[in-house]
Design a protein around this motif. Sequence first.
Motif, mmCIF file in Angstrom:
data_model
loop_
_atom_site.group_PDB
_atom_site.id
_atom_site.type_symbol
_atom_site.label_atom_id
_atom_site.label_comp_id
_atom_site.label_asym_id
_atom_site.label_seq_id
_atom_site.Cartn_x
_atom_site.Cartn_y
_atom_site.Cartn_z
ATOM 1 N N TRP A 173 -5.127 -6.840 -21.770
ATOM 2 C CA TRP A 173 -5.551 -7.165 -20.744
ATOM 3 C C TRP A 173 -5.171 -5.465 -19.362
ATOM 4 C CZ3 TRP A 173 -7.840 -11.749 -17.916
ATOM 5 C CH2 TRP A 173 -7.890 -12.481 -18.760
ATOM 6 N N ASN A 174 -5.569 -5.644 -18.537
ATOM 7 C CA ASN A 174 -5.509 -4.607 -17.722
ATOM 8 C C ASN A 174 -4.381 -5.854 -16.383
ATOM 9 O OD1 ASN A 174 -6.459 -2.229 -18.409
ATOM 10 N ND2 ASN A 174 -8.292 -1.928 -17.714
ATOM 11 N N THR A 175 -3.364 -4.801 -16.113
ATOM 12 C CA THR A 175 -2.341 -5.859 -15.573
ATOM 13 C C THR A 175 -1.410 -4.954 -14.560
ATOM 14 O OG1 THR A 175 -0.759 -5.461 -17.063
ATOM 15 C CG2 THR A 175 -1.971 -7.493 -17.078
ATOM 16 N N GLY A 176 -1.285 -5.936 -13.109
ATOM 17 C CA GLY A 176 -1.189 -4.766 -12.300
ATOM 18 C C GLY A 176 0.269 -4.746 -11.912
ATOM 19 N N LEU A 177 1.454 -3.872 -12.133
ATOM 20 C CA LEU A 177 2.509 -3.853 -11.459
ATOM 21 C C LEU A 177 3.037 -3.287 -10.440
ATOM 22 C CD1 LEU A 177 5.623 -4.485 -14.049
ATOM 23 C CD2 LEU A 177 5.527 -2.530 -12.621
ATOM 24 N N LEU A 178 3.913 -3.380 -9.554
ATOM 25 C CA LEU A 178 4.241 -2.330 -8.597
ATOM 26 C C LEU A 178 5.836 -3.110 -8.694
ATOM 27 C CD1 LEU A 178 2.594 -3.240 -5.240
ATOM 28 C CD2 LEU A 178 2.333 -1.864 -6.569
ATOM 29 N N THR A 179 7.288 -1.245 -8.572
ATOM 30 C CA THR A 179 8.240 -1.691 -8.613
ATOM 31 C C THR A 179 8.561 -0.245 -7.263
ATOM 32 O OG1 THR A 179 10.692 -1.329 -10.402
ATOM 33 C CG2 THR A 179 8.437 -0.251 -10.332
ATOM 34 N N THR A 180 10.368 -0.739 -7.547
ATOM 35 C CA THR A 180 11.125 -0.016 -5.930
ATOM 36 C C THR A 180 11.221 1.242 -7.165
ATOM 37 O OG1 THR A 180 12.611 -1.367 -6.495
ATOM 38 C CG2 THR A 180 11.148 -1.438 -4.450
ATOM 39 N N GLU A 181 11.897 0.978 -8.252
ATOM 40 C CA GLU A 181 12.636 1.464 -9.712
ATOM 41 C C GLU A 181 11.221 2.963 -9.327
ATOM 42 O OE1 GLU A 181 14.492 2.419 -13.575
ATOM 43 O OE2 GLU A 181 13.308 0.359 -13.244
ATOM 44 N N GLY A 182 11.474 4.077 -9.258
ATOM 45 C CA GLY A 182 11.231 5.777 -9.048
ATOM 46 C C GLY A 182 10.947 6.027 -8.270
ATOM 47 N N SER A 183 10.782 4.611 -6.926
ATOM 48 C CA SER A 183 10.037 5.181 -5.789
ATOM 49 C C SER A 183 10.858 6.307 -4.852
ATOM 50 C CB SER A 183 10.023 3.989 -4.922
ATOM 51 O OG SER A 183 10.244 3.568 -4.749
ATOM 52 N N GLN A 184 10.097 6.665 -3.929
ATOM 53 C CA GLN A 184 10.875 7.758 -2.568
ATOM 54 C C GLN A 184 11.691 7.170 -2.674
ATOM 55 O OE1 GLN A 184 8.274 10.432 -0.538
ATOM 56 N NE2 GLN A 184 9.461 10.374 1.289
ATOM 57 N N ASP A 185 11.757 5.425 -1.810
ATOM 58 C CA ASP A 185 12.602 5.123 -0.947
ATOM 59 C C ASP A 185 13.577 4.394 -1.455
ATOM 60 O OD1 ASP A 185 10.722 5.385 1.081
ATOM 61 O OD2 ASP A 185 10.593 3.300 1.331
ATOM 62 N N GLY A 186 13.033 3.670 -3.688
ATOM 63 C CA GLY A 186 14.634 3.106 -4.259
ATOM 64 C C GLY A 186 15.328 2.515 -4.037
ATOM 65 N N PHE A 187 14.231 1.237 -3.274
ATOM 66 C CA PHE A 187 15.256 0.253 -2.893
ATOM 67 C C PHE A 187 15.777 -0.543 -3.740
ATOM 68 C CE2 PHE A 187 14.959 -4.296 -1.338
ATOM 69 C CZ PHE A 187 15.747 -4.269 -0.388
ATOM 70 N N THR A 188 16.908 -0.896 -3.073
ATOM 71 C CA THR A 188 17.273 -1.698 -4.470
ATOM 72 C C THR A 188 17.856 -3.233 -3.096
ATOM 73 O OG1 THR A 188 19.302 -1.155 -4.296
ATOM 74 C CG2 THR A 188 18.166 -0.294 -6.148
ATOM 75 N N VAL A 189 17.987 -4.526 -4.046
ATOM 76 C CA VAL A 189 18.158 -5.720 -3.178
ATOM 77 C C VAL A 189 19.969 -5.687 -4.239
ATOM 78 C CG1 VAL A 189 18.355 -7.835 -3.383
ATOM 79 C CG2 VAL A 189 16.730 -6.376 -4.229
ATOM 80 N N ARG A 190 20.586 -6.285 -3.069
ATOM 81 C CA ARG A 190 22.050 -5.502 -3.359
ATOM 82 C C ARG A 190 23.034 -7.416 -3.239
ATOM 83 N NH1 ARG A 190 24.012 -2.086 1.250
ATOM 84 N NH2 ARG A 190 22.435 -0.046 0.616
ATOM 85 N N ALA A 191 24.284 -7.537 -3.948
ATOM 86 C CA ALA A 191 24.778 -8.740 -3.417
ATOM 87 C C ALA A 191 24.384 -9.367 -2.378
ATOM 88 C CB ALA A 191 25.462 -8.948 -4.124
ATOM 89 N N THR A 212 0.660 -0.968 0.056
ATOM 90 C CA THR A 212 0.171 -0.218 -0.179
ATOM 91 C C THR A 212 0.635 0.973 -0.191
ATOM 92 O OG1 THR A 212 0.291 -0.036 2.581
ATOM 93 C CG2 THR A 212 -1.712 -1.250 1.081
ATOM 94 N N SER A 213 2.046 1.126 0.693
ATOM 95 C CA SER A 213 3.064 2.343 0.079
ATOM 96 C C SER A 213 3.197 3.244 -0.831
ATOM 97 C CB SER A 213 4.279 1.817 1.322
ATOM 98 O OG SER A 213 5.327 3.284 1.306
ATOM 99 N N THR A 214 2.888 4.234 -0.487
ATOM 100 C CA THR A 214 3.621 4.331 -1.869
ATOM 101 C C THR A 214 4.664 5.676 -2.036
ATOM 102 O OG1 THR A 214 2.681 7.073 -1.094
ATOM 103 C CG2 THR A 214 1.117 5.324 -2.712
ATOM 104 N N THR A 215 5.844 5.297 -1.092
ATOM 105 C CA THR A 215 7.332 5.292 -0.700
ATOM 106 C C THR A 215 7.898 3.986 -1.306
ATOM 107 O OG1 THR A 215 7.174 5.256 1.220
ATOM 108 C CG2 THR A 215 7.132 7.026 0.351
ATOM 109 N N GLN A 216 7.580 3.435 -1.252
ATOM 110 C CA GLN A 216 8.295 1.732 -1.043
ATOM 111 C C GLN A 216 8.023 1.294 -2.674
ATOM 112 O OE1 GLN A 216 7.152 -1.175 0.602
ATOM 113 N NE2 GLN A 216 8.139 -1.703 2.690
ATOM 114 N N TRP A 217 6.285 2.106 -3.890
ATOM 115 C CA TRP A 217 6.820 1.070 -4.398
ATOM 116 C C TRP A 217 5.834 2.173 -5.284
ATOM 117 C CZ3 TRP A 217 8.144 -3.896 -5.452
ATOM 118 C CH2 TRP A 217 8.104 -4.646 -3.530
ATOM 119 N N VAL A 218 5.966 2.177 -6.609
ATOM 120 C CA VAL A 218 5.574 2.429 -7.677
ATOM 121 C C VAL A 218 4.531 1.909 -8.566
ATOM 122 C CG1 VAL A 218 5.561 3.531 -9.590
ATOM 123 C CG2 VAL A 218 7.220 4.140 -8.269
ATOM 124 N N ALA A 219 3.306 1.810 -9.120
ATOM 125 C CA ALA A 219 2.639 1.199 -9.559
ATOM 126 C C ALA A 219 2.412 1.254 -10.849
ATOM 127 C CB ALA A 219 1.086 1.217 -8.650
ATOM 128 N N GLY A 220 2.131 0.084 -11.947
ATOM 129 C CA GLY A 220 1.649 0.514 -12.463
ATOM 130 C C GLY A 220 2.611 1.046 -14.206
#
Length: 272
Positions: A79-97, A28-36
């Motif tokens: 088809w209308n489809t759902g997608l969430l990504t951390t790319e471009g979000s306020q938090d900008g979280f990335t997974v690391r090695a 639900t967080s708009t700082t963690q995730w960008v939708a669509g």
Amino acid sequence: MTESLPPGSLPAPGRPPSTPVVFTADFTSTTQWVAGRSWAYPGGGPVNPRDDKLDHLVADAVYSRSGVFRARRRQDGRWNTGLLTTEGSQDGFTVRAGDVLEARVRLPEEIGAWPAIWTWRDGDQEIDIFEYHPDNPDLLEFTNHVRGTNRYHRDQAIRPGAWVDLRTVFGTRSVDWWLNGRPVFTDGRGVGRTWHAYLIVNLSVCAGRYHPAPRPGTTEMSYEVSHLLVRRPTTFNTPAGATSEAREHELAPGTSDHGPAATPQGETEPPP
């Protein structure tokens, strides 16, 4: 039956030790995730037909923000489809090695559904935590696109509508996949020390090139992610055999390769 694996293709037995959680998904967080919207799609979306997808990404919260990722047929055939990504979000979280991702997922039932949890950054850096197609009801796909390894894993626990627990260890010299608490694949390639990437969670719809398109009577489909978190070890001095990251100096690069490399953003051929 669970698919047997050749020697050396499994992570060492034992549950990885508890490590600090650095990311807990709040869809639900708009700082963690960008939708669509995602740059894994041409121009950021909303469509990606070259990847054999009928998707038309939408930001509407009903398609993703509850953790239930939905797709609904449109009048134009997409088809209308759902997608969430951390790319471009306020938090900008990335997974690391070295990170460990854990998720609990309910698989979809409808033919044509294409759910996935994966990573992406700058046109590459894709690791598929999982992909699933109900026309292959007992099979999950695990792929390291960064270094060209993958596995089609069959298991009696995998079936349409089933809940599965996933764990992926993004080791520098080996990416390891676990299913329902059991190690199922280690790729012997890893991601390298400087790798990092954004998270994507989505439900795509197949266009029919590699997997069947939805049946004419199907108008909706969904899958669910009940939780997703990322752990980040503070040291690699974990107990012997706990993770591939702890064993990185014991593994020679390229010691295991159990499948053809798949093309980023999609598949090159259907699984056997």
